[in-house]
Scaffold this motif. Sequence first.
Motif: not given
Length: 583
Positions: A272-278, A521-524, A526-534, A571-579
Motif C-alpha cells: 500500500s502507499k500508506y505505511i500503516w497498511e497492510y 492503532g495510531p501511527p508508531t 518510526t512510521m512517523v519519522s521514516k514511513g515516507e522514506l520507506l 515491525t517491533e513497534e507494530v507487534n508491541e501494539w498487536y500483542e
Amino acid sequence: MKEGMSMNRVSWKGKSLMTVLALLLVITGCSGEVQKEGSTAEEGGIDRESPVLTNPKDFKFDPPVTVSTGIRWSAQGENEFKEGETIQDNFHTRWMSDSMGINLTFDFVVPNLEDYQTKLRLMMAGNQKLPDVFTTKVEMANDLISAGKVQPLNDYIDQYLSDNLKAIYEKYPEVLYPVTRDGQIYGLPNMFAMDEGTVMWVREDWLNALGLEAPTTIDEMTEVLRAFTEDDPDGNGKDDTLGLAVSLKEGPYNWMSSADGLVGAFGNHMPSKYIWEYWNPDESGQLVYNGIQPGIKDFLAQMRDWMSNGYVDPEAGIKDAAKAGEIAASGEAGIIFGPPWMDGYPLGGVEGFKAYPLPAGPGGQQARAEKSMVRDYLVFNKDFNNVDAMMGYINKIYAASFGEEDPYFDEALRNGWMEGYDYVLHEGNVYRGNFDEHGIPSDKWPNPADANVTYDLTLPFMNGIIPFQSDSAFQKFLSDPDADPDNMAEISVSKAKPRMLEAGIVRVSQNDNVIVNYFNGPPTKTMVSKGELLIKLMTESYLKIIYGDEPVDYFDTFVEEWKKNGGDQMTEEVNEWYENVKQ
C-alpha cells in the motif's frame, strides 16, 4: 480460509460494548499520556434532563442548543443545492434546527483536506478555540488527544448512543482502537460501506470478437492480454489496443485502476502507499509488513513479463488512477481492475465492459485488498457541553440506515433525506428520477427545469453508513428494479444501473477472499519519522523491476534496505501494539 485473509481482525464476539471498553483500558494503557487541560463536560456531566433520553424518537431541545463546526467541502457539480441554499444553510441544517432544536454554525469551510488540517493545526498552535464538533484523520486525532483538546466519550456512549450503533462497535471494535487512550474513547468513527472491493472489468465484446472466454487464471489472462494487444480486437485494422490499463505510480493498490486483484493471485499480502497498511500475521502469529513478502516478488515478475511484451500500458508507472482509467474509457485497453462503481466512471461510455471474478494464481488463490473500515473520526471539543444533543442527532442519522425498528427512527427520513430534494412523492408512490416519464408535474420536481436532477445530502458530521449493509441489495434490485428499499443503503443501491448491480454481485461473491490490515492503532514512532522514506523506497524498487531496470532478484536487495532503514524497528513497534490487542 488462509492465514492473513480473515476479515475478523481481532474478535470480541459475545462481549458487550462496556466489556470491550474495559478491555481497551488494559490494551491502550501504554499508548501515550494525555495532557489534562481543564475540566471536561464529561467530568461535570450534563446539568439538565436530556430530551434525548426522555423522548428519543421526537426529542427537541428547548431552548435550542448551538453547535459549532468546521468542515472541508467544495462543490462537485452544478446541483449541490437549490437556489439560495449553501453548505451553511440548507434543508438539512434547517431540519436539525426545526426538528431537534440544534442550531449549527460553521467556524470555517475549506475546500480540501490539506487546508482543513492546516487550519486546525494553526488553531491548535495559536491556542484558539476549536469547533465544538469536527472530524479528523487518525494522525491529527492522535495529536488532539495527546494535547488534551478533545474529551473522552465513554459515559456519553454508554448513556446516549443507540443500542444498534453500539452493536456495530461491538462487531467491529477495531474501529475504536486509534482513538482510545487508557480505556477512554475520544472519537466516533465515520465508516465506509465496504462495497468498493475490486472486480475485473473486461471488454466482453473483444472476447466475443476473438472467440475467447474471460480469464479465470493468470495463465489464461496472459493469453487474453496478448490477444487484446496483438489480434486487433476492435477490428479497425490498426495497432491501437493493449491488454491492461493500470496505475502503478503509487504502488499496486489504488482506489481504481488497481493491481490488487493481481497481487492477490500470488499471496495473501498487499502493498500500500500508506505505511500503516497492510500488516497481517505470518505463521508464527507476528504481524509482518506486506510489501516485503515473497509473493510480491512473484507478482513483480509477472508484471515485468507483461510489460516487456507490451501487454500493459507503458506509462502505468507515471499515471495516477484517473489517468489510467482514461486508457480503458478511450477504448484502448481491454482489462482494468477496480470497484463496481466504475460502471459509471470512467467506463460509463463503454458498453463492452463487463465485471468478472478475479483471476486465480498458480496456487489457485484469488484475493483483493479490503480497504480500511474508517474514513475519519468525529471528535468533541473538551469544553463542549451539549454532547447529548450530538449523540441524539447521530442516532437519528444512523436510524435511517437501521430502519423503522430503531427507537430513533424518524418517519421524515423513511424515503430519503427530504421530499422534493432526493425524492418525490406522487399519488402514493416514491420516485427518485425520470420524473417526467412518470407523469409528475414539474412543480413537484426537485428542479422544475430538469426532470432528472435530485439533490444529495452533504452530511456535516457522520455519514450514517453501516459496513456491508448494502451487500444483499445488489441482487435484490437486479432481480426486481421496482422493489421498495428498506433503508438508506438500499435507497443508494436502488439507483444503480444493471451492469453495476451485476458487478456488485461479483464483488460480494468474493468477500471471503480479501486481504485485510491487522494494524489499526495510531501511527508508531518510526512510521512517523521514516514511513515516507520507506514507501518511496518500495515504490521505486517495484518500478525498477517491472520496467526491467533491475533484475527480479533486486527485490531481495530492496527488502534488506527496507529492514535496515527503519523497517525492522517499525515491525517491533507494530507487534508491541498487536500483542496488547490480540487474544
